[in-house]
Design a protein around this motif. Structure first.
Motif, short mmCIF file in Angstrom:
data_model
loop_
_atom_site.label_atom_id
_atom_site.label_comp_id
_atom_site.label_asym_id
_atom_site.label_seq_id
_atom_site.Cartn_x
_atom_site.Cartn_y
_atom_site.Cartn_z
N THR A 134 0.83 -1.21 0.00
CA THR A 134 0.00 0.00 0.00
C THR A 134 0.86 1.25 0.00
OG1 THR A 134 -1.75 -1.19 1.19
CG2 THR A 134 -1.86 1.21 1.19
N LEU A 135 1.95 1.25 0.77
CA LEU A 135 2.87 2.39 0.75
C LEU A 135 3.47 2.57 -0.64
CD1 LEU A 135 4.80 1.99 4.13
CD2 LEU A 135 3.11 3.73 3.55
N TRP A 136 3.82 1.48 -1.27
CA TRP A 136 4.37 1.53 -2.64
C TRP A 136 3.34 2.15 -3.59
CZ3 TRP A 136 4.58 -2.56 -6.85
CH2 TRP A 136 5.65 -2.32 -7.72
N SER A 137 2.07 1.76 -3.41
CA SER A 137 1.01 2.30 -4.26
C SER A 137 0.77 3.78 -3.97
CB SER A 137 -0.28 1.50 -4.05
OG SER A 137 -0.10 0.14 -4.39
N SER A 138 0.86 4.17 -2.71
CA SER A 138 0.71 5.59 -2.37
C SER A 138 1.79 6.42 -3.02
CB SER A 138 0.75 5.77 -0.85
OG SER A 138 -0.37 5.16 -0.23
N ALA A 139 3.01 5.87 -3.08
CA ALA A 139 4.09 6.58 -3.76
C ALA A 139 3.79 6.71 -5.25
CB ALA A 139 5.41 5.83 -3.55
N ALA A 140 3.20 5.67 -5.85
CA ALA A 140 2.84 5.74 -7.26
C ALA A 140 1.78 6.80 -7.49
CB ALA A 140 2.33 4.37 -7.73
N VAL A 141 0.82 6.91 -6.58
CA VAL A 141 -0.19 7.97 -6.67
C VAL A 141 0.47 9.34 -6.61
CG1 VAL A 141 -2.13 9.04 -5.46
CG2 VAL A 141 -2.07 6.56 -5.77
N GLY A 142 1.42 9.50 -5.69
CA GLY A 142 2.13 10.77 -5.57
C GLY A 142 2.93 11.09 -6.82
N CYS A 143 3.56 10.08 -7.41
CA CYS A 143 4.32 10.30 -8.64
C CYS A 143 3.42 10.77 -9.78
CB CYS A 143 5.05 9.02 -9.05
SG CYS A 143 6.46 8.60 -8.00
N CYS A 144 2.24 10.17 -9.88
CA CYS A 144 1.29 10.60 -10.91
C CYS A 144 0.86 12.04 -10.69
CB CYS A 144 0.07 9.68 -10.91
SG CYS A 144 0.36 8.03 -11.56
N ALA A 145 0.57 12.37 -9.44
CA ALA A 145 0.16 13.74 -9.13
C ALA A 145 1.28 14.73 -9.40
CB ALA A 145 -0.30 13.84 -7.67
N GLY A 146 2.51 14.37 -9.03
CA GLY A 146 3.64 15.25 -9.26
C GLY A 146 3.95 15.45 -10.73
N ALA A 147 3.61 14.45 -11.55
CA ALA A 147 3.84 14.54 -12.99
C ALA A 147 2.65 15.17 -13.71
CB ALA A 147 4.11 13.16 -13.56
N ASP A 148 1.74 15.79 -12.96
CA ASP A 148 0.56 16.48 -13.51
C ASP A 148 -0.41 15.51 -14.16
OD1 ASP A 148 1.64 18.92 -12.69
OD2 ASP A 148 2.71 19.18 -14.58
N ALA A 192 -3.82 9.58 -11.24
CA ALA A 192 -3.63 9.40 -9.79
C ALA A 192 -4.95 9.05 -9.12
CB ALA A 192 -3.06 10.68 -9.19
N VAL A 193 -6.05 9.69 -9.56
CA VAL A 193 -7.37 9.38 -9.00
C VAL A 193 -7.76 7.94 -9.34
CG1 VAL A 193 -9.83 9.93 -9.12
CG2 VAL A 193 -8.15 11.77 -9.03
N ALA A 194 -7.54 7.55 -10.60
CA ALA A 194 -7.88 6.18 -11.00
C ALA A 194 -7.08 5.16 -10.20
CB ALA A 194 -7.63 6.01 -12.49
N LEU A 195 -5.81 5.42 -10.02
CA LEU A 195 -4.95 4.49 -9.25
C LEU A 195 -5.41 4.41 -7.81
CD1 LEU A 195 -2.53 2.66 -8.99
CD2 LEU A 195 -1.07 4.68 -8.75
N THR A 196 -5.82 5.53 -7.24
CA THR A 196 -6.33 5.54 -5.86
C THR A 196 -7.56 4.66 -5.72
OG1 THR A 196 -5.49 7.78 -5.50
CG2 THR A 196 -7.19 6.99 -4.00
N VAL A 197 -8.44 4.75 -6.71
CA VAL A 197 -9.65 3.92 -6.69
C VAL A 197 -9.28 2.43 -6.70
CG1 VAL A 197 -11.71 3.24 -7.99
CG2 VAL A 197 -11.11 5.67 -7.77
#
Length: 240
Positions: free
Chosen positions: A102-116, A121-126
Motif C-alpha cells: 500500500t505504501l508503494w502504491s501511495s508513492a505511485a499515486v504521488g508520482c502521478c500527481a507530481g507529474a501532472d 492518480a485518481v484512478a490508481l487511488t480507486v
C-alpha cells in the motif's frame, strides 16, 4: 533575491495542485488503513504520497520529463526500503506485506500527481482502495476453503526429537525411509538444544513436490517407533 526573480505564479499553482491532489488521494488510501489499525496509517500514506509528488514535481520544473523519470526510479527504490521496515517475520508467519504494498502504491499515486497526471492518480487511488476493501470478502472465502496438501505449493519437513547418541543412524535411516517413499530430501539438519544437551532435533526438508499426507503419516509413525526417538512429526509451510 533570487526567489523574486524566479518565482512564477503559474508554476507555483501547478505545484500546489499536484501537492493538494497527492494529499487528498493519500488521505483516502490512508484512511482505510487507519480504520483497520495497520502499522502505516493515515499520516504515513499522506506523507509518502506528498513526498513522492514533491520530488517528481521538482524534477519536472528543473529538468523536465527526463528528470521526472529519473526521480521516479529513485522514489520506487526508496519506498522499497521504507516498505521493508513494516514487514515483520514472526516464526513461519510474515506480516506487513500488504501494508508495504500500500505504501508503494501511495508513492505511485504521488508520482502521478507530481507529474501532472491527476486523473491517473485518481484512478490508481480507486484501484488501491478497491484492492484493500472489495477483495477482502474474496480473500476470506478462499481462506475458508479446506487446505489440500496434495495440490498446494509448499515446503514440507519431517522433524525428529531424539537422543544425540543415535543422531547419525537416525539421520541416515530417515533419509532412506523418505526416499523409499518417493519423497526426495533436499537437506537434513541436526540441531542441538542448550536446554537438553543429550537431545537433538533432526529436520529433513523435502524437495518441493505434491504430497500425500497419509504417506507422510506412515513415515513419521515408523520413525517414531525407532529406538532413541522421543517424538516425530511433519509440518508444512508456504514458499513465499
Amino acid at each position: 533575491m533570487r526567489f523574486l526573480a524566479t518565482f512564477q505564479t503559474l508554476d507555483f499553482l501547478d505545484t500546489l495542485i499536484s501537492l493538494c491532489a497527492a494529499f487528498v488521494l493519500g488521505m483516502l488510501i490512508g484512511a482505510e488503513r487507519q480504520y483497520r489499525t495497520r502499522a502505516a496509517g493515515l499520516r504515513t500514506n499522506v506523507l509518502v504520497a506528498v513526498g513522492a509528488a514533491a520530488f517528481v514535481d521538482l524534477a519536472m520544473h528543473l529538468k523536465g520529463v527526463d528528470g521526472a523519470v529519473h526521480v521516479m526510479a529513485y522514489v520506487v527504490s526508496g519506498i522499497g526500503f521504507l516498505g521493508a521496515g513494516v514487514i515483520m517475520k514472526e516464526g513461519m508467519n510474515v506480516r506487513g506485506l500488504n501494508t508495504a504494498a500500500t505504501l508503494w502504491s501511495s508513492a505511485a499515486v504521488g508520482c502521478c500527481a507530481g507529474a501532472d497526471m491527476v486523473a491517473q492518480a485518481v484512478a490508481l487511488t480507486v484501484f488501491v482502495i478497491a484492492g484493500n476493501t472489495l477483495l477482502r470478502p474474496l480473500v476470506n472465502a478462499i481462506n475458508r476453503i479446506p487446505f489440500d496438501e496434495r495440490s498446494s505449493e509448499a515446503t514440507y519437513s519431517v522433524r525428529l526429537t531424539a537422543a544425540s547418541a543415535a543422531a547419525d543412524s537416525l539421520r541416515d535411516h530417515l533419509e532412506q525411509r523418505l526416499e523409499a517413499a518417493d519423497y526426495p530430501v533436499a537437506e537434513i539438519e541436526v540441531e542441538t538444544s542448550d536446554l537438553a544437551p543429550d537431545k537433538v532435533e533432526i529436520v529433513a526438508t523435502l524437495v518441493s513436490t505434491s504430497v500425500e499426507p497419509k504417506e507422510l503419516d506412515v513415515v513419521v509413525a515408523d520413525m517414531g517407533r525407532r529406538p532413541g526417538v522421543d517424538h516425530a512429526t511433519w509440518e508444512t509451510s508456504t514458499k513465499d
